[in-house]
Enzyme design. Structure first.
Site, PDB file in Angstrom:
ATOM      1  CG  HIS A 201       2.752  -0.866   0.575  1.00 11.08           C
ATOM      2  ND1 HIS A 201       3.867  -1.603   0.876  1.00 11.08           N
ATOM      3  CD2 HIS A 201       2.997  -0.297  -0.631  1.00 11.08           C
ATOM      4  CE1 HIS A 201       4.737  -1.511  -0.107  1.00 11.08           C
ATOM      5  NE2 HIS A 201       4.244  -0.706  -1.040  1.00 11.08           N
TER       6      HIS A 201
ATOM      7  NE  ARG B  21       3.430  -3.226  -3.273  1.00 10.36           N
ATOM      8  CZ  ARG B  21       3.241  -3.492  -4.573  1.00 10.36           C
ATOM      9  NH1 ARG B  21       2.536  -4.540  -4.946  1.00 10.36           N
ATOM     10  NH2 ARG B  21       3.768  -2.691  -5.501  1.00 10.36           N
TER      11      ARG B  21
ATOM     12  CD  GLU C 236       5.344   1.773  -6.771  1.00 12.26           C
ATOM     13  OE1 GLU C 236       5.121   2.872  -7.335  1.00 12.26           O
ATOM     14  OE2 GLU C 236       5.998   1.655  -5.729  1.00 12.26           O
TER      15      GLU C 236
ATOM     16  CG  HIS D  64       1.628   1.338  -4.200  1.00 12.41           C
ATOM     17  ND1 HIS D  64       1.900   0.034  -3.885  1.00 12.41           N
ATOM     18  CD2 HIS D  64       0.273   1.397  -4.387  1.00 12.41           C
ATOM     19  CE1 HIS D  64       0.788  -0.683  -3.896  1.00 12.41           C
ATOM     20  NE2 HIS D  64      -0.218   0.129  -4.205  1.00 12.41           N
TER      21      HIS D  64
HETATM   22  O1  LIG Z   1       9.788  -1.590  -6.495  1.00 16.51           O
HETATM   23  C1  LIG Z   1       8.854  -0.789  -6.419  1.00 16.51           C
HETATM   24  O2  LIG Z   1       7.750  -0.973  -6.944  1.00 16.51           O
HETATM   25  C2  LIG Z   1       9.077   0.507  -5.641  1.00 16.51           C
HETATM   26  C3  LIG Z   1       8.599   0.353  -4.237  1.00 16.51           C
HETATM   27  O3  LIG Z   1       9.182  -0.722  -3.574  1.00 16.51           O
HETATM   28  O4  LIG Z   1      10.446   0.778  -5.671  1.00 16.51           O
HETATM   29  P1  LIG Z   1      11.134   2.208  -5.595  1.00 16.51           P
HETATM   30  O5  LIG Z   1      10.826   2.794  -4.231  1.00 16.51           O
HETATM   31  O6  LIG Z   1      12.576   1.862  -5.782  1.00 16.51           O
HETATM   32  O7  LIG Z   1      10.618   3.072  -6.697  1.00 16.51           O
END
Ligand SMILES: O=C(O)[C@@H](CO)OP(=O)(O)O
Length: 257
Positions: free
Chosen positions: A9, A60, A87, A185
């Site tokens: 995203h 998102r 995510e 994600h």
């Molecule tokens: O905070 C989150 O959910 C992810 C994406 O922003 O973080 P990271 O890339 O640090 O795993």
């Protein structure tokens, strides 16, 4: 040959503020909306016209998929949403500033929580850390207090809930010859890339997925990549953006830089 396009995203409100996000359902910033449109324009310019698209149930990703498909001239194709593309659940880290967490727990722990295969952050406790809107098709009753909802996830956990969706819903369309777009994600895409490329846990530590950079995988009949790692449509911009993702926690939010 089958073509799969992976897309994270665009910039979310919490990406811009340097906060761990996970299952918190935040929207895109205006910049994130423009990034999503740009990624659709890139698809169109490359002649990549998806016939099917899949995304998570988080705003998102759904919004990014919608904007990218519109800009690519493909808004009429089926867009399927499923929580298995969400995510990773970031547990008690959700809503916390990445720089604060890095300072509090140190470089090694911070890196393992973000990028290792098997470390899960501490579980979320109480309603404050539950997703504001539980994903409609998540396991259990859909209440934010539902014990069936995860309270934290490692990348191994994400892989275990994502792969059934890949095998049952994405792979069959690819085998039938449909060019497929997956909008997801940072960590659900890391899990998918690790599966496609057969990455080991050490390689996974260095894998960072930038926002809104289309990543093309051409696959053989067994859905194995013809080129390991795939190819970003804009490799230079993607490498710079991935380095910024890797560096999160070491800098303050975009809005205050
Ligand atoms: O905070 C989150 O959910 C992810 C994406 O922003 O973080 P990271 O890339 O640090 O795993």
């Amino acid at each position: 040959m089958r073509t799969l396009i992976l897309l994270r995203h665009g910039e979310s409100a919490w990406n811009a503020r340097n906060l761990f996000t996970g299952w918190a359902d935040v929207g895109l910033t205006p910049r994130g909306e423009e990034q999503a449109r740009d990624s659709g324009r890139l698809l169109r310019a490359a002649g990549l016209l998806p016939a099917a698209a899949h995304t998570s149930v988080l705003t998102r990703a759904v919004r990014s998929a919608t904007l990218a498909l519109e800009a690519a001239g493909r808004s009429g194709i089926p867009l399927t949403r499923d929580w298995r593309l969400n995510e990773r659940h970031y547990g008690a880290l959700q809503g916390r500033d990445k720089s604060d967490v890095l300072r509090e727990y140190g470089e090694e722990r911070f890196r393992l929580w973000r990028r290792s295969y098997d470390a899960a952050p501490p579980p979320a406790t109480g309603a404050a850390h539950a997703p504001a809107t539980p994903p409609a098709s998540a396991p259990g009753s859909g209440s934010a207090d539902d014990p069936a909802l995860p309270r934290t996830e490692s990348l191994a956990d994400v892989t275990a809930r994502l792969l059934p969706y890949w095998h049952d819903h994405i792979a069959p369309g690819l085998r039938a010859g449909r060019t497929t777009l997956v909008v997801a994600h940072s960590n659900s895409l890391r899990a998918l890339v690790a599966h496609l490329d057969g990455l080991d846990p050490k390689e996974l530590l260095d894998l960072n997925i930038p926002t809104a950079m289309p990543l093309r995988y051409d696959l053989d009949e067994q859905l194995r990549p013809l080129v390991r790692g795939g190819r970003y449509l804009d490799p230079g911009a993607a490498a710079a953006a991935a380095a910024e993702v890797a560096d999160e926690g070491h800098r303050s939010s975009r809005s205050t830089r």
